[in-house]
Design a protein around this motif. Structure first.
Motif, PDB file in Angstrom:
ATOM      1  N   THR A   7      20.983 -64.509  20.084  1.00 49.06           N
ATOM      2  CA  THR A   7      20.658 -64.636  18.669  1.00 49.06           C
ATOM      3  C   THR A   7      19.903 -63.392  18.213  1.00 49.06           C
ATOM      4  O   THR A   7      18.984 -62.927  18.887  1.00 49.06           O
ATOM      5  CB  THR A   7      19.782 -65.881  18.420  1.00 49.06           C
ATOM      6  N   CYS A   8      20.309 -62.861  17.077  1.00 47.45           N
ATOM      7  CA  CYS A   8      19.633 -61.672  16.550  1.00 47.45           C
ATOM      8  C   CYS A   8      19.757 -61.639  15.032  1.00 47.45           C
ATOM      9  O   CYS A   8      20.496 -62.420  14.437  1.00 47.45           O
ATOM     10  CB  CYS A   8      20.199 -60.397  17.171  1.00 47.45           C
ATOM     11  N   THR A   9      19.029 -60.733  14.431  1.00 48.97           N
ATOM     12  CA  THR A   9      19.048 -60.519  12.987  1.00 48.97           C
ATOM     13  C   THR A   9      19.266 -59.037  12.718  1.00 48.97           C
ATOM     14  O   THR A   9      18.578 -58.200  13.306  1.00 48.97           O
ATOM     15  CB  THR A   9      17.717 -60.964  12.353  1.00 48.97           C
ATOM     16  N   VAL A  10      20.224 -58.742  11.843  1.00 45.59           N
ATOM     17  CA  VAL A  10      20.467 -57.369  11.407  1.00 45.59           C
ATOM     18  C   VAL A  10      19.894 -57.237  10.001  1.00 45.59           C
ATOM     19  O   VAL A  10      20.168 -58.069   9.141  1.00 45.59           O
ATOM     20  CB  VAL A  10      21.978 -57.037  11.387  1.00 45.59           C
ATOM     21  N   GLU A  11      19.094 -56.200   9.786  1.00 48.26           N
ATOM     22  CA  GLU A  11      18.539 -55.930   8.467  1.00 48.26           C
ATOM     23  C   GLU A  11      18.908 -54.515   8.046  1.00 48.26           C
ATOM     24  O   GLU A  11      18.810 -53.588   8.844  1.00 48.26           O
ATOM     25  CB  GLU A  11      17.011 -56.062   8.467  1.00 48.26           C
ATOM     26  N   MET A  12      19.344 -54.392   6.813  1.00 48.53           N
ATOM     27  CA  MET A  12      19.581 -53.072   6.200  1.00 48.53           C
ATOM     28  C   MET A  12      18.664 -52.986   4.996  1.00 48.53           C
ATOM     29  O   MET A  12      18.619 -53.905   4.186  1.00 48.53           O
ATOM     30  CB  MET A  12      21.025 -52.922   5.741  1.00 48.53           C
ATOM     31  N   GLU A  13      17.959 -51.880   4.910  1.00 47.09           N
ATOM     32  CA  GLU A  13      17.070 -51.675   3.781  1.00 47.09           C
ATOM     33  C   GLU A  13      17.319 -50.291   3.208  1.00 47.09           C
ATOM     34  O   GLU A  13      17.269 -49.294   3.927  1.00 47.09           O
ATOM     35  CB  GLU A  13      15.614 -51.814   4.226  1.00 47.09           C
ATOM     36  N   LEU A  14      17.615 -50.245   1.914  1.00 43.61           N
ATOM     37  CA  LEU A  14      17.839 -48.981   1.227  1.00 43.61           C
ATOM     38  C   LEU A  14      16.521 -48.537   0.629  1.00 43.61           C
ATOM     39  O   LEU A  14      16.005 -49.140  -0.311  1.00 43.61           O
ATOM     40  CB  LEU A  14      18.912 -49.146   0.145  1.00 43.61           C
ATOM     41  N   LEU A  15      15.944 -47.491   1.216  1.00 42.85           N
ATOM     42  CA  LEU A  15      14.682 -46.936   0.751  1.00 42.85           C
ATOM     43  C   LEU A  15      14.979 -45.782  -0.201  1.00 42.85           C
ATOM     44  O   LEU A  15      16.142 -45.508  -0.499  1.00 42.85           O
ATOM     45  CB  LEU A  15      13.863 -46.466   1.955  1.00 42.85           C
ATOM     46  N   LEU A  16      13.972 -45.090  -0.662  1.00 45.13           N
ATOM     47  CA  LEU A  16      14.188 -44.019  -1.639  1.00 45.13           C
ATOM     48  C   LEU A  16      15.109 -42.920  -1.125  1.00 45.13           C
ATOM     49  O   LEU A  16      15.980 -42.455  -1.833  1.00 45.13           O
ATOM     50  CB  LEU A  16      12.848 -43.405  -2.055  1.00 45.13           C
TER      51      LEU A  16
ATOM     52  N   PRO B 136      19.804 -40.484   6.396  1.00 48.77           N
ATOM     53  CA  PRO B 136      19.409 -39.944   5.089  1.00 48.77           C
ATOM     54  C   PRO B 136      20.437 -40.324   4.034  1.00 48.77           C
ATOM     55  O   PRO B 136      21.634 -40.318   4.295  1.00 48.77           O
ATOM     56  CB  PRO B 136      19.373 -38.436   5.315  1.00 48.77           C
ATOM     57  N   THR B 137      19.953 -40.673   2.856  1.00 45.94           N
ATOM     58  CA  THR B 137      20.860 -40.981   1.750  1.00 45.94           C
ATOM     59  C   THR B 137      21.166 -39.690   0.999  1.00 45.94           C
ATOM     60  O   THR B 137      20.371 -38.752   1.018  1.00 45.94           O
ATOM     61  CB  THR B 137      20.243 -42.009   0.783  1.00 45.94           C
ATOM     62  N   PRO B 138      22.337 -39.638   0.344  1.00 46.23           N
ATOM     63  CA  PRO B 138      22.662 -38.421  -0.413  1.00 46.23           C
ATOM     64  C   PRO B 138      21.690 -38.248  -1.571  1.00 46.23           C
ATOM     65  O   PRO B 138      21.190 -39.221  -2.116  1.00 46.23           O
ATOM     66  CB  PRO B 138      24.087 -38.671  -0.914  1.00 46.23           C
ATOM     67  N   ALA B 139      21.422 -37.002  -1.912  1.00 49.69           N
ATOM     68  CA  ALA B 139      20.515 -36.697  -3.023  1.00 49.69           C
ATOM     69  C   ALA B 139      21.115 -37.210  -4.316  1.00 49.69           C
ATOM     70  O   ALA B 139      22.309 -37.066  -4.568  1.00 49.69           O
ATOM     71  CB  ALA B 139      20.276 -35.192  -3.120  1.00 49.69           C
ATOM     72  N   VAL B 140      20.286 -37.819  -5.125  1.00 51.81           N
ATOM     73  CA  VAL B 140      20.725 -38.309  -6.425  1.00 51.81           C
ATOM     74  C   VAL B 140      20.550 -37.178  -7.423  1.00 51.81           C
ATOM     75  O   VAL B 140      19.472 -36.606  -7.540  1.00 51.81           O
ATOM     76  CB  VAL B 140      19.895 -39.535  -6.854  1.00 51.81           C
ATOM     77  N   THR B 141      21.608 -36.845  -8.117  1.00 51.14           N
ATOM     78  CA  THR B 141      21.517 -35.773  -9.101  1.00 51.14           C
ATOM     79  C   THR B 141      21.044 -36.353 -10.421  1.00 51.14           C
ATOM     80  O   THR B 141      21.477 -37.425 -10.830  1.00 51.14           O
ATOM     81  CB  THR B 141      22.872 -35.074  -9.303  1.00 51.14           C
ATOM     82  N   ALA B 142      20.146 -35.645 -11.051  1.00 54.48           N
ATOM     83  CA  ALA B 142      19.608 -36.107 -12.328  1.00 54.48           C
ATOM     84  C   ALA B 142      20.639 -35.908 -13.430  1.00 54.48           C
ATOM     85  O   ALA B 142      21.401 -34.951 -13.418  1.00 54.48           O
ATOM     86  CB  ALA B 142      18.337 -35.326 -12.658  1.00 54.48           C
ATOM     87  N   ALA B 143      20.637 -36.829 -14.379  1.00 54.45           N
ATOM     88  CA  ALA B 143      21.547 -36.718 -15.522  1.00 54.45           C
ATOM     89  C   ALA B 143      21.097 -35.550 -16.390  1.00 54.45           C
ATOM     90  O   ALA B 143      19.902 -35.288 -16.523  1.00 54.45           O
ATOM     91  CB  ALA B 143      21.527 -38.008 -16.331  1.00 54.45           C
ATOM     92  N   PRO B 144      22.039 -34.814 -16.975  1.00 50.36           N
ATOM     93  CA  PRO B 144      21.643 -33.675 -17.812  1.00 50.36           C
ATOM     94  C   PRO B 144      20.868 -34.153 -19.039  1.00 50.36           C
ATOM     95  O   PRO B 144      21.172 -35.187 -19.607  1.00 50.36           O
ATOM     96  CB  PRO B 144      22.973 -33.043 -18.216  1.00 50.36           C
TER      97      PRO B 144
END
Length: 180
Positions: free
Chosen positions: A63-72, A129-137
Protein backbone atom coordinates in the motif's frame (compact mmCIF):
# COMPACT_ATOMS: atom_id res chain seq x y z
CA UNK A 1 -8.92 7.28 -3.75
CA UNK A 2 -8.07 10.25 -6.00
CA UNK A 3 -8.21 13.90 -4.99
CA UNK A 4 -7.61 16.86 -7.32
CA UNK A 5 -7.17 20.17 -5.54
CA UNK A 6 -6.04 22.87 -7.91
CA UNK A 7 -2.29 22.34 -7.43
CA UNK A 8 -2.09 18.88 -5.87
CA UNK A 9 -3.05 15.34 -6.85
CA UNK A 10 -3.05 12.32 -4.50
CA UNK A 11 -3.59 8.66 -5.42
CA UNK A 12 -3.68 5.77 -2.92
CA UNK A 13 -3.04 2.29 -4.32
CA UNK A 14 -1.53 -1.16 -4.03
CA UNK A 15 1.78 -1.07 -5.95
CA UNK A 16 0.92 -3.90 -8.32
CA UNK A 17 2.03 -3.89 -11.98
CA UNK A 18 -1.50 -3.24 -13.30
CA UNK A 19 -2.03 -0.33 -10.89
CA UNK A 20 1.35 1.22 -11.77
CA UNK A 21 0.15 1.65 -15.37
CA UNK A 22 -3.05 3.32 -14.13
CA UNK A 23 -1.08 5.76 -11.99
CA UNK A 24 1.13 6.60 -14.98
CA UNK A 25 -2.03 7.50 -16.94
CA UNK A 26 -3.34 9.58 -14.02
CA UNK A 27 -0.01 11.45 -13.81
CA UNK A 28 -0.17 12.16 -17.57
CA UNK A 29 -3.77 13.38 -17.40
CA UNK A 30 -3.10 15.62 -14.41
CA UNK A 31 -0.06 17.20 -16.05
CA UNK A 32 -2.11 17.86 -19.21
CA UNK A 33 -4.78 19.49 -17.03
CA UNK A 34 -2.08 21.72 -15.49
CA UNK A 35 -0.73 22.49 -19.00
CA UNK A 36 2.61 20.87 -18.10
CA UNK A 37 2.73 18.42 -21.02
CA UNK A 38 6.49 18.81 -21.30
CA UNK A 39 6.91 17.07 -17.91
CA UNK A 40 4.80 14.00 -18.70
CA UNK A 41 7.58 11.67 -19.88
CA UNK A 42 9.96 12.36 -17.01
CA UNK A 43 7.26 12.40 -14.32
CA UNK A 44 5.78 9.13 -15.63
CA UNK A 45 9.21 7.50 -15.72
CA UNK A 46 10.04 8.66 -12.19
CA UNK A 47 6.75 7.57 -10.65
CA UNK A 48 7.02 4.19 -12.44
CA UNK A 49 10.47 3.61 -10.94
CA UNK A 50 9.39 4.61 -7.43
CA UNK A 51 6.27 2.41 -7.57
CA UNK A 52 8.28 -0.50 -8.97
CA UNK A 53 10.55 -0.20 -5.92
CA UNK A 54 7.53 -0.34 -3.62
CA UNK A 55 6.26 -3.41 -5.50
CA UNK A 56 9.64 -5.15 -5.33
CA UNK A 57 10.94 -4.15 -1.88
CA UNK A 58 8.26 -2.74 0.47
CA UNK A 59 7.30 -4.70 3.59
CA UNK A 60 4.86 -5.42 5.25
CA UNK A 61 2.49 -4.47 2.41
CA UNK A 62 2.40 -2.78 -1.00
CA UNK A 63 0.00 0.00 0.00
CA UNK A 64 1.32 3.43 -0.92
CA UNK A 65 0.29 6.97 -1.76
CA UNK A 66 1.50 8.99 -4.75
CA UNK A 67 1.36 12.77 -4.41
CA UNK A 68 2.03 15.35 -7.11
CA UNK A 69 2.31 18.97 -6.12
CA UNK A 70 2.74 21.82 -8.58
CA UNK A 71 4.80 24.49 -6.85
CA UNK A 72 5.81 27.88 -8.27
CA UNK A 73 8.85 26.68 -10.19
CA UNK A 74 8.84 22.88 -9.88
CA UNK A 75 6.75 19.76 -9.80
CA UNK A 76 7.25 17.54 -6.75
CA UNK A 77 6.29 13.87 -7.01
CA UNK A 78 6.47 11.73 -3.87
CA UNK A 79 5.62 8.14 -2.96
CA UNK A 80 4.79 7.24 0.65
CA UNK A 81 4.89 3.58 1.71
CA UNK A 82 4.82 1.63 5.00
CA UNK A 83 8.36 0.21 4.87
CA UNK A 84 10.73 2.25 7.10
CA UNK A 85 13.87 1.05 5.25
CA UNK A 86 15.32 3.88 3.15
CA UNK A 87 16.32 3.06 -0.44
CA UNK A 88 19.96 2.92 -1.50
CA UNK A 89 21.25 3.75 -4.98
CA UNK A 90 22.75 0.52 -6.28
CA UNK A 91 25.91 0.28 -8.34
CA UNK A 92 24.44 -2.05 -10.96
CA UNK A 93 26.86 -3.87 -13.22
CA UNK A 94 26.56 -3.68 -17.01
CA UNK A 95 24.69 -7.02 -17.20
CA UNK A 96 22.39 -6.44 -14.19
CA UNK A 97 18.67 -6.63 -14.95
CA UNK A 98 17.67 -4.38 -12.05
CA UNK A 99 19.12 -1.83 -9.67
CA UNK A 100 19.20 1.23 -11.91
CA UNK A 101 15.85 2.81 -11.00
CA UNK A 102 16.99 5.33 -8.40
CA UNK A 103 20.06 6.25 -10.45
CA UNK A 104 17.71 6.96 -13.36
CA UNK A 105 15.43 9.05 -11.12
CA UNK A 106 18.48 10.99 -9.91
CA UNK A 107 19.70 11.57 -13.48
CA UNK A 108 16.39 12.80 -14.92
CA UNK A 109 15.23 14.94 -11.99
CA UNK A 110 16.28 18.29 -10.59
CA UNK A 111 16.57 16.76 -7.11
CA UNK A 112 15.41 13.67 -5.23
CA UNK A 113 15.55 12.16 -1.78
CA UNK A 114 14.13 9.77 0.79
CA UNK A 115 12.97 10.59 4.30
CA UNK A 116 11.58 8.53 7.17
CA UNK A 117 7.83 9.11 7.58
CA UNK A 118 7.31 8.66 11.31
CA UNK A 119 7.76 5.17 12.73
CA UNK A 120 5.89 3.36 10.01
CA UNK A 121 7.23 4.23 6.61
CA UNK A 122 9.11 6.56 4.33
CA UNK A 123 8.68 9.10 1.56
CA UNK A 124 10.74 8.95 -1.63
CA UNK A 125 10.42 12.05 -3.82
CA UNK A 126 11.81 13.85 -6.85
CA UNK A 127 11.36 17.28 -8.39
CA UNK A 128 11.26 18.51 -11.97
CA UNK A 129 11.66 22.16 -12.98
CA UNK A 130 8.58 23.66 -14.58
CA UNK A 131 8.89 25.69 -17.78
CA UNK A 132 9.23 29.44 -17.30
CA UNK A 133 5.94 31.28 -17.58
CA UNK A 134 6.18 34.15 -20.02
CA UNK A 135 4.50 37.35 -18.99
CA UNK A 136 1.71 38.71 -21.16
CA UNK A 137 2.73 41.81 -23.12
CA UNK A 138 1.73 45.08 -21.51
CA UNK A 139 -0.12 47.47 -23.84
CA UNK A 140 1.82 50.64 -24.57
CA UNK A 141 0.06 53.85 -23.60
CA UNK A 142 1.39 57.09 -24.99
CA UNK A 143 1.44 60.01 -22.55
CA UNK A 144 -1.02 62.86 -23.08
CA UNK A 145 -0.02 66.46 -23.01
CA UNK A 146 -1.98 68.83 -20.79
CA UNK A 147 -5.67 68.57 -21.71
CA UNK A 148 -4.95 66.93 -25.06
CA UNK A 149 -7.69 64.61 -26.23
CA UNK A 150 -6.76 61.42 -27.99
CA UNK A 151 -6.88 61.64 -31.77
CA UNK A 152 -9.07 59.49 -33.99
CA UNK A 153 -8.29 55.77 -33.92
CA UNK A 154 -8.32 55.54 -37.72
CA UNK A 155 -6.93 57.94 -40.27
CA UNK A 156 -9.62 59.42 -42.48
CA UNK A 157 -8.90 59.04 -46.19
CA UNK A 158 -10.57 61.19 -48.87
CA UNK A 159 -11.79 59.35 -51.98
CA UNK A 160 -9.27 59.35 -54.82
CA UNK A 161 -10.01 61.50 -57.89
CA UNK A 162 -9.82 59.77 -61.27
CA UNK A 163 -6.81 60.83 -63.35
CA UNK A 164 -8.88 61.24 -66.51
CA UNK A 165 -11.71 63.72 -66.29
CA UNK A 166 -14.98 62.63 -67.71
CA UNK A 167 -13.98 58.97 -67.60
CA UNK A 168 -16.45 56.77 -65.78
CA UNK A 169 -15.50 53.27 -64.93
CA UNK A 170 -17.65 50.58 -66.47
CA UNK A 171 -19.75 48.63 -63.98
CA UNK A 172 -18.61 45.08 -63.37
CA UNK A 173 -20.98 42.32 -64.45
CA UNK A 174 -23.26 41.02 -61.70
CA UNK A 175 -22.37 37.65 -60.21
CA UNK A 176 -24.64 35.24 -58.45
CA UNK A 177 -23.66 33.33 -55.36
CA UNK A 178 -25.83 30.45 -56.56
CA UNK A 179 -23.99 28.08 -58.92
CA UNK A 180 -25.38 27.56 -62.38
Amino acid sequence: MISHPSRQCTVELQALPSRIGQVRRIVSAQLRYWHMDCLIDRASLGVTELLSNVHRHARPDKTCTVEMELLLDRLKVSVHDHDPRLPVVADAGPLATCGRGLAMVAAMSESWGALPDGDCGKVVWFTLPTPAVTAAPVPVRLPRLNGERPGPRFTEVAPAEHATEGHRPEPAPARSAVPG
